[in-house]
Write a protein that holds these residues in place. Structure first.
Motif, PDB file in Angstrom:
ATOM      1  N   ALA A 603       0.595  -1.367  -0.135  1.00  0.00           N
ATOM      2  CA  ALA A 603      -0.405  -0.799  -0.203  1.00  0.00           C
ATOM      3  C   ALA A 603       0.516   0.841   0.343  1.00  0.00           C
ATOM      4  O   ALA A 603       0.487   2.754  -0.817  1.00  0.00           O
ATOM      5  CB  ALA A 603      -0.687  -0.162   1.490  1.00  0.00           C
ATOM      6  N   GLY A 604       1.973   1.509   0.686  1.00  0.00           N
ATOM      7  CA  GLY A 604       3.016   2.561   0.899  1.00  0.00           C
ATOM      8  C   GLY A 604       3.115   3.011  -0.845  1.00  0.00           C
ATOM      9  O   GLY A 604       3.100   3.509  -0.938  1.00  0.00           O
ATOM     10  N   PHE A 605       3.814   1.409  -1.540  1.00  0.00           N
ATOM     11  CA  PHE A 605       3.798   1.593  -3.050  1.00  0.00           C
ATOM     12  C   PHE A 605       3.205   2.314  -3.404  1.00  0.00           C
ATOM     13  O   PHE A 605       3.645   3.332  -4.410  1.00  0.00           O
ATOM     14  CB  PHE A 605       4.619   0.244  -3.349  1.00  0.00           C
ATOM     15  CG  PHE A 605       4.950   0.469  -4.943  1.00  0.00           C
ATOM     16  CD1 PHE A 605       6.302   0.507  -5.439  1.00  0.00           C
ATOM     17  CD2 PHE A 605       4.561  -0.567  -5.424  1.00  0.00           C
ATOM     18  CE1 PHE A 605       6.479   0.913  -6.711  1.00  0.00           C
ATOM     19  CE2 PHE A 605       4.464  -0.582  -6.959  1.00  0.00           C
ATOM     20  CZ  PHE A 605       5.818  -0.057  -7.015  1.00  0.00           C
ATOM     21  N   PHE A 606       1.800   1.736  -3.195  1.00  0.00           N
ATOM     22  CA  PHE A 606       0.717   2.666  -4.529  1.00  0.00           C
ATOM     23  C   PHE A 606       1.128   4.219  -4.389  1.00  0.00           C
ATOM     24  O   PHE A 606       0.561   4.967  -5.111  1.00  0.00           O
ATOM     25  CB  PHE A 606      -0.176   2.629  -4.292  1.00  0.00           C
ATOM     26  CG  PHE A 606      -0.285   0.734  -5.444  1.00  0.00           C
ATOM     27  CD1 PHE A 606      -0.073   0.709  -6.274  1.00  0.00           C
ATOM     28  CD2 PHE A 606      -0.469  -0.478  -4.583  1.00  0.00           C
ATOM     29  CE1 PHE A 606      -0.695  -0.084  -7.517  1.00  0.00           C
ATOM     30  CE2 PHE A 606      -0.156  -2.032  -5.313  1.00  0.00           C
ATOM     31  CZ  PHE A 606      -0.156  -2.188  -6.472  1.00  0.00           C
ATOM     32  N   VAL A 607       0.973   4.386  -3.037  1.00  0.00           N
ATOM     33  CA  VAL A 607       1.299   5.726  -2.253  1.00  0.00           C
ATOM     34  C   VAL A 607       2.229   6.567  -2.700  1.00  0.00           C
ATOM     35  O   VAL A 607       2.333   8.013  -3.038  1.00  0.00           O
ATOM     36  CB  VAL A 607       0.796   6.057  -0.492  1.00  0.00           C
ATOM     37  CG1 VAL A 607       0.723   6.913  -0.323  1.00  0.00           C
ATOM     38  CG2 VAL A 607      -1.007   5.602   0.134  1.00  0.00           C
ATOM     39  N   LEU A 609       3.741   5.924  -5.504  1.00  0.00           N
ATOM     40  CA  LEU A 609       3.506   6.660  -6.847  1.00  0.00           C
ATOM     41  C   LEU A 609       2.384   7.248  -7.024  1.00  0.00           C
ATOM     42  O   LEU A 609       2.619   8.310  -8.024  1.00  0.00           O
ATOM     43  CB  LEU A 609       2.888   5.659  -7.843  1.00  0.00           C
ATOM     44  CG  LEU A 609       3.631   3.509  -7.426  1.00  0.00           C
ATOM     45  CD1 LEU A 609       3.666   2.705  -8.607  1.00  0.00           C
ATOM     46  CD2 LEU A 609       5.211   4.458  -8.424  1.00  0.00           C
ATOM     47  N   LEU A 610       1.183   7.371  -6.446  1.00  0.00           N
ATOM     48  CA  LEU A 610       0.657   8.817  -6.481  1.00  0.00           C
ATOM     49  C   LEU A 610       1.034  10.068  -6.317  1.00  0.00           C
ATOM     50  O   LEU A 610       0.699  10.724  -6.433  1.00  0.00           O
ATOM     51  CB  LEU A 610      -0.591   8.797  -5.940  1.00  0.00           C
ATOM     52  CG  LEU A 610      -2.014   7.530  -6.085  1.00  0.00           C
ATOM     53  CD1 LEU A 610      -2.683   7.238  -5.359  1.00  0.00           C
ATOM     54  CD2 LEU A 610      -2.721   7.468  -7.646  1.00  0.00           C
ATOM     55  N   ARG A 611       2.019  10.294  -5.270  1.00  0.00           N
ATOM     56  CA  ARG A 611       2.931  11.354  -4.412  1.00  0.00           C
ATOM     57  C   ARG A 611       3.698  11.702  -5.644  1.00  0.00           C
ATOM     58  O   ARG A 611       3.949  13.087  -6.004  1.00  0.00           O
ATOM     59  CB  ARG A 611       3.527  10.606  -3.029  1.00  0.00           C
ATOM     60  CG  ARG A 611       2.311  10.965  -2.269  1.00  0.00           C
ATOM     61  CD  ARG A 611       1.341  12.136  -1.801  1.00  0.00           C
ATOM     62  NE  ARG A 611       2.060  13.209  -1.360  1.00  0.00           N
ATOM     63  CZ  ARG A 611       1.837  13.430  -0.371  1.00  0.00           C
ATOM     64  NH1 ARG A 611       1.700  12.582   0.710  1.00  0.00           N
ATOM     65  NH2 ARG A 611       2.905  14.822   0.241  1.00  0.00           N
ATOM     66  N   LEU A 612       4.274  11.422  -6.206  1.00  0.00           N
ATOM     67  CA  LEU A 612       5.347  11.732  -7.132  1.00  0.00           C
ATOM     68  C   LEU A 612       4.463  11.720  -8.566  1.00  0.00           C
ATOM     69  O   LEU A 612       5.225  12.297  -9.449  1.00  0.00           O
ATOM     70  CB  LEU A 612       6.226  10.458  -7.209  1.00  0.00           C
ATOM     71  CG  LEU A 612       7.105   9.658  -6.909  1.00  0.00           C
ATOM     72  CD1 LEU A 612       8.042   8.363  -6.836  1.00  0.00           C
ATOM     73  CD2 LEU A 612       8.141  11.331  -5.947  1.00  0.00           C
TER      74      LEU A 612
END
Length: 687
Positions: A603-607, A609-612
């Motif tokens: 979940a932290g990986f997908f978050v 990606l969205l922040r970047l």
């Protein structure tokens, strides 16, 4: 029980085989001939083997075997061939004597010319033997064959003779041979029969002297059998005493048939040769079998002397059955003998120096059974081994020149009977006083089930009496007492005798080391056996429970008992595996909580990606780059799925094999995709 009686039977067989019994040819030889002469695919390897089989079947009158179908064409081919060896021609003619093949006169004439032409060029004894022998066979088939220079050929062969009666195979070989002497005599007999004029009497007389010298070297066994054997000869030419003796018989009989004078060979030596050929039993080799049968057939009808064979149908006489002594006299092939009388010169017990029990008794001839009978044994004949000496007397003294009676014949006869066993007792004695408190009587006519207990300070005493039907002391071959422990360790003791009484005393104090200090039950077994004892037995007496002291440290240990080799193929002991108890597991709720925590990094990986601000703006739009880019992302996804399968199902080796394939694809498409992105970025910057 059979295994237990085996060692008793060994004594019986060994003792009976000591007696030398010579019996004429019987049906056993006829049955063996069918096995020994066994053609391969209906034919034999050579004409020599074919002739030996044909001649053997002819002598034994075996008519249910037909080998002529394959032998006749071979004989006809050999006779007509100009390339056949002298040996093959010789055996072809010998076989033709029996089969009577249809051979035309021209073929006989061609063979005769070839054989006569080979004689002057002969360089060895075998060259003379096959050439002259072939001509003799042609003459026997009504061909007109004569040797004009027979005297010269006779001298050529005679030149190979030696001063001791032996002959050489050729002038190039200095070794002399007895077998060669037989071959030479048969060859010279053929020359005499083929001679157009009489051979000089001096040459015939010299040959008679050679035969006398040859028979001076005959060897003899203790049972009267006589034979010839080589003393010094090339190992390649040595064929054994059976072949050597057969060669001499053929040569002497052939020479006697073509000469009119008498050859100085005693009837005892002729009978000794007959005993030797009969005494060899049934040879397992086809050549030896032929030598035996052919020699006996020659001895059956010859001008020297026809041996008569005295034999006993049974050499074991039972006193309990009142058996009668029967004697048969026949020729070596089993033909009837001339009128004669069989006399018992004497009969004595083998282990006694007492006077003979029978002397100078004539046997009664039974014409119906064709045997000579001694009605009843004397009343003072007891069980044991007796040596009978027989003598044959012809009714017509003039027939002594025709038949050889063989002098005196010694035969061992076993007289058996029921041995009386009584006064059997067994007891345990105190070591100090020798007194017995447990004396028990035994009935050795059946198994017993007595039981004793003893310690190492006591003794075991066993005694009984053995008497013959006449009440005399009887000493069997073996009297054994066996003690067997439950661990299968056995101890055997021989019982001594005093007159009629057999007894033994086992002092356990002196036997503790031999018994390996093994306490417990020991089975008792008594064995009494002898060839003359009709009621030999092995009896179970019961058991004795021994209480022996503890074994010292340096005491010898019981031997390892043999293991049945077949036991490893039987059912094995069941193997029970004990596994370690599983560790205590945490509660189910706690396990699920930690399972949920494993998704937190994803979940932290997908978050992230969205922040970047990750997007697909740079995804290639052209067909080929877009395809490579799609394959690149699909390969990454496939590798992630492979990791999941490795965690759930696959093993390491399967995972590595799949990963090696996916890795190559990923590198290839990834390189093409990144190359396209790099070239696109370079074009944008240049603008």
């Amino acid at each position: 029980m059979i295994r237990k009686l085996g060692f008793l039977a060994l004594f019986v067989i060994a003792s009976i085989c000591d007696a030398s019994i010579f019996r004429p040819i019987s049906d056993a030889h006829r049955s063996a001939a069918l096995e020994v002469f066994n053609p391969v695919d209906g034919s034999f390897k050579s004409l020599e083997e074919s002739y030996e089989a044909l001649r053997t079947f002819e002598i034994l009158r075996i008519e249910n075997v037909d080998i002529s179908t394959t032998t006749r064409p071979l004989i006809e081919e050999t006779v007509k061939s100009s390339y056949a060896t002298l040996k093959d021609v010789y055996f072809a003619l010998r076989s033709n004597q029996i089969l009577k093949c249809s051979i035309d006169a021209e073929s006989y004439k061609a063979i005769s010319s070839r054989l006569q032409a080979a004689i002057p060029d002969a360089s060895s004894l075998f060259d003379f033997y096959f050439s002259v022998g072939g001509l003799v066979l042609l003459k026997a088939s009504d061909s007109d064959v004569q040797l004009e220079n027979a005297g010269e050929i006779f001298r050529s062969v005679k030149a190979l003779s030696q001063s001791d009666g032996r002959w050489r195979y050729s002038s190039n070989k200095p070794e002399s041979s007895v077998r060669a002497a037989g071959i030479a005599l048969e060859t010279l007999a053929g020359i005499v029969s083929l001679a157009s004029a009489d051979i000089e009497e001096s040459l015939i007389g010299s040959l008679r002297n050679d035969i006398t010298k040859l028979f001076d070297s005959i060897e003899k066994y203790d049972d009267g059998a006589m034979f010839f054997d080589e003393k010094t000869v090339d190992s390649n030419e040595y064929q054994g005493p059976l072949s050597t003796s057969s060669s001499v018989v053929r040569g002497v009989v052939a020479f006697a048939d073509v000469t009119s004078g008498k050859i100085a060979i005693s009837g005892d030596k002729i009978s000794g040769l007959a005993k030797y050929f009969l005494g060899v039993g049934i040879p397992g080799n086809s050549h030896d079998f032929f030598y035996q049968i052919d020699s006996l057939a020659l001895l059956e009808s010859n001008r020297l002397s026809i041996p008569l064979v005295l034999s006993l149908p049974a050499t074991v006489l039972s006193l309990s059955r009142n058996d009668q002594l029967k004697v048969t006299v026949n020729t070596v092939l089993g033909s009837a003998a001339p009128p004669l009388t069989v006399k018992i010169v004497q009969a004595t017990k083998s282990d006694s120096k007492a006077a003979p029990i029978i002397e100078n008794k004539d046997l009664t001839y039974d014409a119906d059974g064709d045997f000579h009978l001694f009605d009843a044994l004397p009343k003072d004949v007891d069980v044991g081994v007796y040596e009978f000496v027989f003598k044959i007397a012809l009714h017509d003294p003039s027939q002594s020149d025709i038949y050889a009676t063989g002098g005196r014949t010694r035969v061992r006869v076993f007289v058996t009977g029921v041995i009386k066993v009584d006064n059997a007792e067994i007891s345990v004695l105190d070591s100090d006083l020798g007194s017995s408190e447990s004396n028990k009587a035994l009935d050795l006519s059946a198994d017993s089930s007595i039981s004793f207990s003893a310690n190492h300070l006591q003794k075991l005493h066993l005694s009984f009496q053995l008497t013959t039907p006449l009440g005399n002391a009887f000493k069997p071959h073996q009297v054994l007492l066996k003690l067997r422990h439950k661990t299968n360790v056995e101890h055997v003791f021989v019982l001594g005798s005093t007159g009629k009484k057999y007894e033994t005393t086992l002092d356990f104090l002196g036997l503790v080391d031999k018994f390996y200090y093994l306490s417990g039950k020991y089975d008792l077994q008594l064995a009494v056996g002898d060839t003359a004892m009709e009621n030999s037995f092995i009896r179970s007496l019961g058991y004795i429970d021994l209480d022996l002291p503890e074994a010292p440290e340096k005491a010898s240990r019981p031997p390892l008992q043999p293991v049945d080799p077949l036991s490893r193929f039987g059912p094995q002991a069941e193997i029970t595996l004990i596994f370690r108890s599983p560790e205590k597991r945490p509660p189910k709720e706690l396990s699920l909580a930690f399972f949920g925590l494993t998704f937190v990094p994803l979940a932290g990986f997908f978050v992230g990606l969205l922040r970047l601000g990750v997007n697909l703006k740079n995804f290639p739009t052209s067909a080929a780059p877009a395809t490579f880019a799609s394959f690149f992302h699909a390969a990454i996804l496939a590798i992630l799925c492979l990791y999941a399968l490795f965690w759930l199902k696959l093993n390491l080796f399967t995972t590595l094999k799949i990963l090696s394939f996916l890795g190559v694809v990923l590198v290839f498409v990834g390189h093409r995709t990144l190359s396209h992105l790099a070239s696109t970025s370079a074009k944008v910057k240049s603008i």
